[in-house]
Design a protein around this motif. Sequence first.
Motif, short mmCIF file in Angstrom:
data_model
loop_
_atom_site.label_atom_id
_atom_site.label_comp_id
_atom_site.label_asym_id
_atom_site.label_seq_id
_atom_site.Cartn_x
_atom_site.Cartn_y
_atom_site.Cartn_z
N GLY A 47 -20.65 10.84 -8.79
CA GLY A 47 -19.94 10.60 -7.54
C GLY A 47 -18.50 11.05 -7.62
O GLY A 47 -17.79 10.72 -8.57
N GLY A 48 -18.05 11.80 -6.62
CA GLY A 48 -16.72 12.39 -6.68
C GLY A 48 -15.68 11.71 -5.82
O GLY A 48 -14.57 12.21 -5.68
N GLY A 49 -16.01 10.54 -5.22
CA GLY A 49 -15.07 9.87 -4.34
C GLY A 49 -14.09 8.98 -5.08
O GLY A 49 -13.91 9.07 -6.30
N ASP A 50 -13.45 8.08 -4.31
CA ASP A 50 -12.44 7.19 -4.89
C ASP A 50 -13.03 6.30 -5.97
O ASP A 50 -12.39 6.06 -7.00
CB ASP A 50 -11.82 6.33 -3.80
N THR A 51 -14.24 5.77 -5.73
CA THR A 51 -14.84 4.87 -6.72
C THR A 51 -15.15 5.62 -8.01
O THR A 51 -14.94 5.10 -9.11
CB THR A 51 -16.12 4.23 -6.16
N GLY A 52 -15.64 6.85 -7.88
CA GLY A 52 -15.87 7.66 -9.07
C GLY A 52 -14.60 7.91 -9.84
O GLY A 52 -14.57 7.82 -11.08
N ASN A 53 -13.52 8.21 -9.14
CA ASN A 53 -12.23 8.42 -9.79
C ASN A 53 -11.75 7.14 -10.48
O ASN A 53 -11.22 7.18 -11.59
CB ASN A 53 -11.20 8.87 -8.77
N ASP A 54 -11.96 5.99 -9.84
CA ASP A 54 -11.59 4.72 -10.45
C ASP A 54 -12.36 4.50 -11.75
O ASP A 54 -11.81 3.96 -12.73
CB ASP A 54 -11.87 3.56 -9.49
N CYS A 55 -13.63 4.91 -11.76
CA CYS A 55 -14.42 4.78 -12.99
C CYS A 55 -13.85 5.67 -14.10
O CYS A 55 -13.78 5.25 -15.26
CB CYS A 55 -15.87 5.17 -12.72
N VAL A 56 -13.45 6.88 -13.74
CA VAL A 56 -12.87 7.80 -14.73
C VAL A 56 -11.61 7.17 -15.35
O VAL A 56 -11.44 7.14 -16.57
CB VAL A 56 -12.55 9.16 -14.10
N GLY A 57 -10.72 6.66 -14.49
CA GLY A 57 -9.50 6.05 -15.00
C GLY A 57 -9.77 4.83 -15.87
O GLY A 57 -9.07 4.59 -16.87
N THR A 58 -10.82 4.07 -15.52
CA THR A 58 -11.13 2.86 -16.27
C THR A 58 -11.74 3.18 -17.63
O THR A 58 -11.38 2.57 -18.65
CB THR A 58 -12.08 1.96 -15.46
N VAL A 59 -12.68 4.13 -17.68
CA VAL A 59 -13.32 4.43 -18.98
C VAL A 59 -12.32 5.04 -19.96
O VAL A 59 -12.45 4.84 -21.18
CB VAL A 59 -14.55 5.36 -18.81
N ILE A 60 -11.35 5.76 -19.45
CA ILE A 60 -10.31 6.30 -20.33
C ILE A 60 -9.49 5.16 -20.94
O ILE A 60 -9.16 5.17 -22.13
CB ILE A 60 -9.42 7.30 -19.57
N ARG A 61 -9.21 4.14 -20.13
CA ARG A 61 -8.48 2.98 -20.65
C ARG A 61 -9.33 2.20 -21.64
O ARG A 61 -8.80 1.54 -22.54
CB ARG A 61 -8.04 2.09 -19.49
N HIS A 62 -10.65 2.26 -21.52
CA HIS A 62 -11.53 1.62 -22.50
C HIS A 62 -11.51 2.36 -23.83
O HIS A 62 -11.80 1.77 -24.87
CB HIS A 62 -12.97 1.62 -21.98
N GLY A 63 -11.22 3.67 -23.78
CA GLY A 63 -11.26 4.48 -24.98
C GLY A 63 -12.56 5.25 -25.13
O GLY A 63 -13.13 5.33 -26.23
N CYS A 64 -13.04 5.86 -24.05
CA CYS A 64 -14.29 6.63 -24.10
C CYS A 64 -14.11 7.87 -24.97
O CYS A 64 -13.00 8.37 -25.16
CB CYS A 64 -14.73 7.02 -22.70
N ALA A 65 -15.24 8.38 -25.48
CA ALA A 65 -15.20 9.59 -26.30
C ALA A 65 -15.09 10.84 -25.44
O ALA A 65 -14.48 11.84 -25.85
CB ALA A 65 -16.46 9.67 -27.17
N SER A 66 -15.67 10.79 -24.23
CA SER A 66 -15.60 11.91 -23.29
C SER A 66 -16.01 11.40 -21.92
O SER A 66 -16.59 10.32 -21.80
CB SER A 66 -16.53 13.05 -23.72
N VAL A 67 -15.70 12.18 -20.89
CA VAL A 67 -16.12 11.80 -19.54
C VAL A 67 -16.29 13.05 -18.69
O VAL A 67 -15.48 13.98 -18.76
CB VAL A 67 -15.10 10.84 -18.87
N ILE A 68 -17.38 13.07 -17.93
CA ILE A 68 -17.59 14.10 -16.92
C ILE A 68 -17.90 13.39 -15.60
O ILE A 68 -18.39 12.26 -15.58
CB ILE A 68 -18.73 15.08 -17.27
N GLN A 69 -17.59 14.04 -14.51
CA GLN A 69 -17.78 13.46 -13.18
C GLN A 69 -18.54 14.47 -12.31
O GLN A 69 -18.07 15.60 -12.11
CB GLN A 69 -16.42 13.12 -12.56
N LEU A 70 -19.70 14.07 -11.82
CA LEU A 70 -20.55 14.96 -11.03
C LEU A 70 -20.23 14.84 -9.55
O LEU A 70 -20.13 13.74 -9.02
CB LEU A 70 -22.03 14.66 -11.27
#
Length: 495
Positions: free
Chosen positions: A299-322
């Motif tokens: 998902g590329g909307g606001d909620t998807g972006n919020d997920c990207v910002g949150t997983v980075i704060r968790h310390g994810c190894a990588s992230v892609i957004q479809l």
Amino acid sequence: MGKPTGFLEYERETGEVMPPEERVRNFREFHRSLPVKSQRLQGARCMDCGVPFCQSGVLFNGMVSGCPLHNLIPEWNDLVYCGNWEQAYYRLRKTNSFPEFTCRVCPAPCEAACTCNLAGPPVSIKENERSIIETAYENGYVKPEPPKVRTGKRIAVVGSGPSGLTAADLLNKRGHQVTVFERKDRVGGLLRYGIPNMKLEKWVIDRKVDIMEKEGVEFVTGADIGVNYKAIDVMKQFDSVVLACGASNPRDIKAPGRDSRGIYFAVDFLASTTKSLLDSNLEDEKYISAKGKKVMVIGGGDTGNDCVGTVIRHGCASVIQLEIMPKPPEKRLDSNPWPEWPRVLKTDYGQEEAIARFGHDPRLYQTTVKEFIPDAKGNLKKAVLVKLEGKKDSKSGRMAMVPVEGSEKEVETDLVLIAAGFLGSQEYVTKAFGVSVDGMTNVKTEPGKHQTNIRHVFAAGDMHRGQSLVVWAIREGREVAREVDESLMGYSNPV
């Protein structure tokens, strides 16, 4: 108009934003306001147009242009420039029940419609709004104002998101006794658990709710109508009921392997993080963790972006957004003229942080999941992606995104977050109250009205209009408050 030539003399300026590398270390807001002197000059940039498109709130090609609340933007821009912060606050609250929320989370359709866009950057309306409301709190302009007279009427508001809070606030100010029922453990609905802390710190909600309580609004948490509270009892005990339960049905992804462990809806992921953050500063570890995970956000909307910002704060190894749609252009096309909403590429805070952390934009356009692949224990380990292309349907004539044959690609992933949007109301709530729904499962009413098929039961917000912006939810809350007031008193006296 304080400065007729202000838009010619002063450049657009916004407050400091903390660099991505620093802000991902915590879940605090990372935007700072301008100094007062600089903010006043931003108010001077307002042209005081003959036709203020910024406050129009109309739909062009299915997207809003200008503020749906019809905020009196030129008026309070001028007051900001003049340094009359108290009057600016009074004009702002005339149309907006919760500027402390909208100044943080609204995508600012007012700025997109600003006439300055014709020749340059728009007025920094959203930042002016933030300065007005925060200055108002600092100087004590925002304070409890309980109604002097009570009507004796009792109203139940089911749901404490932006539409429910708005309806409760206005109906209480009118003198009715209002009780808000919230199924979660804290008040706020979407604002509390759907929007991450770095966009809207939760003390902002608590600050306003505390004032509403002092004005006489009663809040009951842990009250899930249709589960642990009977709808029939609520309807008997109150003169009117406002349903403002949001659009709570997340869209799913139907693909083989969907039952693999490690696939979650974005709303559950975000809510678990916020609750753990509020309960224990994440120390209880009672949240869906992305630490060390290879994350895929669908998902590329606001909620998807919020997920990207949150997983980075968790310390994810990588992230892609479809994103299923094509990459937007960087500049407006001739087919998308002002004052339409600009359909251009936007790189939001989460994507900025992914670029800073991993060196590339996380978004994959025209891409979706064809299959999820679990390991022998049922844990997600891979996903098969497929490219999409736009084709016209031979029967309907509409364009649709369809898979490109032979474009499949496997990627490793062990955490998938589905942020594909939401459908309307939840069935257990609508059945409990006996209200009708339309084909999109939104609560059905007459066009432009909020009264349901059940007498004295009204609907507002996303539950009524479908998933939308916080400003639309506030507008719905204001409209339903007036309609409820009229139904009880025979007329409405706006406050």
